[in-house]
Design a protein around this motif. Structure first.
Motif, PDB file in Angstrom:
ATOM      1  N   UNK A 280       0.833  -1.203   0.000  1.00 33.24           N
ATOM      2  CA  UNK A 280       0.000   0.000   0.000  1.00 33.24           C
ATOM      3  C   UNK A 280       0.866   1.250   0.000  1.00 33.24           C
ATOM      4  N   UNK A 281       1.936   1.232   0.790  1.00 29.21           N
ATOM      5  CA  UNK A 281       2.820   2.391   0.905  1.00 29.21           C
ATOM      6  C   UNK A 281       3.597   2.672  -0.384  1.00 29.21           C
ATOM      7  N   UNK A 282       3.880   1.618  -1.155  1.00 31.45           N
ATOM      8  CA  UNK A 282       4.640   1.827  -2.396  1.00 31.45           C
ATOM      9  C   UNK A 282       3.735   1.805  -3.632  1.00 31.45           C
ATOM     10  N   UNK A 283       2.411   1.775  -3.406  1.00 30.73           N
ATOM     11  CA  UNK A 283       1.423   1.853  -4.487  1.00 30.73           C
ATOM     12  C   UNK A 283       1.589   0.722  -5.505  1.00 30.73           C
ATOM     13  N   UNK A 284       1.619  -0.494  -4.995  1.00 28.31           N
ATOM     14  CA  UNK A 284       1.776  -1.658  -5.850  1.00 28.31           C
ATOM     15  C   UNK A 284       0.951  -2.807  -5.284  1.00 28.31           C
ATOM     16  N   UNK A 285       0.522  -3.709  -6.131  1.00 32.54           N
ATOM     17  CA  UNK A 285      -0.232  -4.849  -5.639  1.00 32.54           C
ATOM     18  C   UNK A 285       0.677  -5.765  -4.829  1.00 32.54           C
ATOM     19  N   UNK A 286       0.167  -6.382  -3.761  1.00 32.76           N
ATOM     20  CA  UNK A 286       0.990  -7.295  -2.956  1.00 32.76           C
ATOM     21  C   UNK A 286       1.609  -8.416  -3.782  1.00 32.76           C
ATOM     22  N   UNK A 287       0.859  -8.955  -4.726  1.00 32.66           N
ATOM     23  CA  UNK A 287       1.362 -10.069  -5.541  1.00 32.66           C
ATOM     24  C   UNK A 287       2.575  -9.652  -6.365  1.00 32.66           C
ATOM     25  N   UNK A 288       2.478  -8.495  -7.013  1.00 31.56           N
ATOM     26  CA  UNK A 288       3.603  -8.032  -7.838  1.00 31.56           C
ATOM     27  C   UNK A 288       4.790  -7.649  -6.972  1.00 31.56           C
ATOM     28  N   UNK A 289       4.540  -6.975  -5.853  1.00 32.72           N
ATOM     29  CA  UNK A 289       5.635  -6.558  -4.986  1.00 32.72           C
ATOM     30  C   UNK A 289       6.388  -7.765  -4.441  1.00 32.72           C
ATOM     31  N   UNK A 290       5.667  -8.798  -4.042  1.00 29.89           N
ATOM     32  CA  UNK A 290       6.319 -10.009  -3.537  1.00 29.89           C
ATOM     33  C   UNK A 290       7.234 -10.616  -4.596  1.00 29.89           C
ATOM     34  N   UNK A 291       6.764 -10.633  -5.834  1.00 31.13           N
ATOM     35  CA  UNK A 291       7.537 -11.245  -6.920  1.00 31.13           C
ATOM     36  C   UNK A 291       8.808 -10.461  -7.223  1.00 31.13           C
ATOM     37  N   UNK A 292       8.695  -9.131  -7.334  1.00 28.08           N
ATOM     38  CA  UNK A 292       9.883  -8.348  -7.693  1.00 28.08           C
ATOM     39  C   UNK A 292      10.853  -8.253  -6.522  1.00 28.08           C
ATOM     40  N   UNK A 293      10.352  -8.236  -5.293  1.00 30.66           N
ATOM     41  CA  UNK A 293      11.240  -8.177  -4.138  1.00 30.66           C
ATOM     42  C   UNK A 293      12.101  -9.443  -4.084  1.00 30.66           C
ATOM     43  N   UNK A 294      11.481 -10.600  -4.282  1.00 29.59           N
ATOM     44  CA  UNK A 294      12.242 -11.854  -4.246  1.00 29.59           C
ATOM     45  C   UNK A 294      13.232 -11.910  -5.390  1.00 29.59           C
ATOM     46  N   UNK A 295      12.866 -11.354  -6.549  1.00 28.71           N
ATOM     47  CA  UNK A 295      13.768 -11.344  -7.694  1.00 28.71           C
ATOM     48  C   UNK A 295      15.013 -10.514  -7.400  1.00 28.71           C
ATOM     49  N   UNK A 296      14.831  -9.352  -6.777  1.00 29.01           N
ATOM     50  CA  UNK A 296      15.948  -8.440  -6.513  1.00 29.01           C
ATOM     51  C   UNK A 296      16.766  -8.872  -5.304  1.00 29.01           C
ATOM     52  N   UNK A 297      16.100  -9.289  -4.224  1.00 33.30           N
ATOM     53  CA  UNK A 297      16.792  -9.575  -2.960  1.00 33.30           C
ATOM     54  C   UNK A 297      16.994 -11.066  -2.686  1.00 33.30           C
ATOM     55  N   UNK A 298      16.376 -11.917  -3.485  1.00 28.12           N
ATOM     56  CA  UNK A 298      16.599 -13.344  -3.318  1.00 28.12           C
ATOM     57  C   UNK A 298      15.825 -13.992  -2.197  1.00 28.12           C
ATOM     58  N   UNK A 299      14.911 -13.271  -1.578  1.00 24.65           N
ATOM     59  CA  UNK A 299      14.089 -13.832  -0.500  1.00 24.65           C
ATOM     60  C   UNK A 299      12.785 -13.054  -0.417  1.00 24.65           C
ATOM     61  N   UNK A 300      11.830 -13.600   0.315  1.00 25.11           N
ATOM     62  CA  UNK A 300      10.586 -12.867   0.540  1.00 25.11           C
ATOM     63  C   UNK A 300      10.850 -11.696   1.478  1.00 25.11           C
ATOM     64  N   UNK A 301       9.909 -10.765   1.547  1.00 29.89           N
ATOM     65  CA  UNK A 301      10.057  -9.629   2.450  1.00 29.89           C
ATOM     66  C   UNK A 301      10.110 -10.076   3.910  1.00 29.89           C
ATOM     67  N   UNK A 302       9.299 -11.068   4.264  1.00 29.31           N
ATOM     68  CA  UNK A 302       9.314 -11.591   5.627  1.00 29.31           C
ATOM     69  C   UNK A 302      10.658 -12.245   5.939  1.00 29.31           C
ATOM     70  N   UNK A 303      11.186 -13.039   5.009  1.00 26.63           N
ATOM     71  CA  UNK A 303      12.484 -13.676   5.206  1.00 26.63           C
ATOM     72  C   UNK A 303      13.595 -12.642   5.313  1.00 26.63           C
TER      73      UNK A 303
END
Length: 358
Positions: A280-303
């Motif tokens: 919500x804070x970055x104006x993106x859908x949770x599904x897309x944000x989860x996918x790109x975050x794992x792609x860039x950082x190699x893990x989920x946001x929680x991990x």
């Protein structure tokens, strides 16, 4: 952001230099090539360029420090910075579309920061944060630097021609996979601490760069250290599948994922704020944000939150005299028992088994 004309850079500096937004002052620079980066930084009013030393100094209300730069050989540069951050800064890599952009940036950083302990005698303990990033040409990168941190970061910069000549021959079994990755359009990946002995590597490179005497400057030693670092990085990272499976993202995606990481780090000592809140804070859908975050950082946001959090706990145990239960509270755990279980799962030992300061 990509500027249209070279001669517009002065206007960009006037408009965006230290523009304050979301608690950070913006510091733009051009990233088409290492030479262009140096030229754009020297135009910032608060810096002093000493061309003979190949160094750029700054002493301002925003930061103090020095950046040493060297062209090691055709297609290979190093830009190394020792800096103290006085205010929250976001450094933005921009591009001039009128110029060729064919340089890759491999960066590693070792930053020190004070963590408040709540102890009247030692109000803070100094901790380290290590990180590696790799980004390809025309990737607009936003890097956050936090007030009160000090340290070094190095940009090892090489173009495609240099990579084809020097890297594939050194990484024979993975050379084809590396070339496929380098040929993709854009790219930005980060690792928390992927290469062993990063502190030692950083210090060795810095020692050479601090020698400003042209007659005795050891360029060959610098080349050897830089090449060894680049090859070690790719050999290590290619052992996993992150680089091989990486897909290029848009520059907007990279900007949003950088904001997401900032939110996680801002709430590091609290329970994870949740994917939905961050999205919500970055104006993106949770599904897309989860996918790109794992792609860039190699893990989920929680991990990612858990790993940064438990690494913070390890440093607090190693470098402070805080009680284990106090460290559990400081790092956001509900109880010492839950903290101990998480620590044992991550490191294979109990917090009480870690060697503590005398």
């Amino acid at each position: 952001m990509i500027t249209k004309q070279v001669n517009e850079w002065d206007k960009v500096i006037q408009k965006y230099l230290f523009f304050y937004r979301d608690d950070f002052f913006e510091l733009p620079y051009l990233s088409n090539s290492p030479q262009r980066m140096v030229n754009s930084i020297t135009k910032i009013p608060v810096v002093q360029h000493k061309a003979v030393e190949q160094a750029i100094y700054t002493n301002s209300p925003f930061c103090t420090g020095v950046m040493h730069y060297r062209k090691i050989e055709e297609g290979l540069w190093i830009l190394a910075t020792n800096i103290k951050i006085e205010q929250n800064i976001i450094a933005k890599a921009l591009y001039d579309e009128a110029e060729v952009s064919d340089y890759y940036f491999l960066s590693f950083s070792v930053f020190e920061y004070g963590f408040p302990t709540g102890n009247a005698l030692t109000d803070k303990v100094m901790l380290l944060s290590k990180c590696w990033t790799f980004y390809k040409p025309k990737t607009v990168v936003s890097t956050y630097f936090y007030k009160g941190t000090t340290g070094k970061f190095c940009n090892l910069v090489f173009n495609k021609k240099w990579a084809e000549k020097n890297l594939s021959s050194q990484i024979l079994d993975k050379g084809e996979e590396l070339q496929k990755f380098l040929n993709r359009e854009t790219g930005f990946l980060t690792w928390l601490d992927v290469v062993p002995n990063l502190d030692k590597m950083s210090n060795e490179i810095w020692k050479v760069l601090e020698n400003n005497n042209k007659e005795s400057f050891d360029l060959m030693n610098l080349k050897n250290e830089v090449c060894k670092t680049i090859i070690t990085f790719f050999k290590t990272t290619l052992e996993t599948s992150r680089i091989q499976e990486y897909k290029s993202l848009s520059n907007i995606d990279y900007s949003n994922v950088a904001k997401a990481e900032k939110i996680i780090l801002h709430h590091l000592t609290s329970p994870f704020v949740g994917v939905e809140k961050i999205a919500l804070d970055v104006h993106m859908s949770p599904t897309k944000l989860k996918a790109i975050f794992k792609s860039v950082f190699g893990s989920s946001m929680l991990q990612y939150h858990k790993e940064k959090n438990i690494q913070l706990a390890m440093q607090l145990i190693q470098k402070s005299d805080l009680q284990i239960k106090s460290i559990a509270i400081a790092t956001g755990y509900e109880s010492a028992s839950k903290f101990t279980a998480a620590f044992k799962k991550r490191f294979g030992i109990l917090p009480s088994e870690v060697l503590r300061p005398n």
